[in-house]
Scaffold this active site. Sequence first.
Site, PDB file in Angstrom:
ATOM      1  N   GLU A 192     -20.319  -4.252  13.953  1.00 22.93           N
ATOM      2  CA  GLU A 192     -21.222  -3.834  12.879  1.00 22.93           C
ATOM      3  C   GLU A 192     -21.333  -2.313  12.828  1.00 22.93           C
ATOM      4  O   GLU A 192     -21.348  -1.714  11.751  1.00 22.93           O
ATOM      5  CB  GLU A 192     -22.621  -4.442  13.086  1.00 22.93           C
ATOM      6  CG  GLU A 192     -22.644  -5.957  13.164  1.00 22.93           C
ATOM      7  CD  GLU A 192     -22.524  -6.499  14.583  1.00 22.93           C
ATOM      8  OE1 GLU A 192     -23.032  -7.601  14.826  1.00 22.93           O
ATOM      9  OE2 GLU A 192     -21.914  -5.834  15.451  1.00 22.93           O
ATOM     10  N   CYS A 207     -26.982  -7.272  17.543  1.00 20.08           N
ATOM     11  CA  CYS A 207     -27.928  -6.893  18.594  1.00 20.08           C
ATOM     12  C   CYS A 207     -28.995  -5.983  17.979  1.00 20.08           C
ATOM     13  O   CYS A 207     -28.933  -5.639  16.797  1.00 20.08           O
ATOM     14  CB  CYS A 207     -27.193  -6.162  19.715  1.00 20.08           C
ATOM     15  SG  CYS A 207     -26.630  -4.505  19.259  1.00 20.08           S
ATOM     16  N   CYS A 241     -27.571  -2.627  16.516  1.00 15.22           N
ATOM     17  CA  CYS A 241     -26.891  -2.883  15.243  1.00 15.22           C
ATOM     18  C   CYS A 241     -27.898  -3.249  14.152  1.00 15.22           C
ATOM     19  O   CYS A 241     -27.754  -2.830  12.998  1.00 15.22           O
ATOM     20  CB  CYS A 241     -25.857  -3.979  15.397  1.00 15.22           C
ATOM     21  SG  CYS A 241     -24.436  -3.470  16.401  1.00 15.22           S
TER      22      CYS A 241
END
Length: 159
Positions: A81, A107, A110
């Site tokens: 990402e 996560c 991101c």
Amino acid sequence: MDERPPWDEYFMCIARVVAQRSTCLRRQVGAIVVKDRHILSTGYNGAPAGLPHCSQTGCLREQLKVPSGERHELCRGLHAEQNAIIQAALYGVSLKGGILYTTVAPCTVCAKMIINAGIRTVKYADGYPDQLAVDLMRQAGVVLEKMDHDQARAAEEGD
């Protein structure tokens, strides 16, 4: 009868192909950002441009037996990402209002980048153990959608 895969399956299949470029030893992840059915950016996880790949240096998180979802600062790689967002920035492409398709849910790091990039929807295939990421995106109004794994796989295999 139209035998082509629906758009969501089509884009997730592309994210899976992008993941094949990953140089991570733990998990291969691919991400693409789409707007108006056009791919704006792609990214996969791996070491920063020009640096040795983890396959050459080894994985510190693996050596230290760090569980998935923990101690991201020990990883030398960028997430898929992050790379998709950075690639768009390098080429002056706005991701505002886009849809991010990723093979693994984002996560927290991101998620914060996704929010600030103006991405409005995240569609993912596999989960990731990071409740804070989910909470942040929901608070920011980012729509999270887990895609049916079997459906995405069937589309990938041409069934």
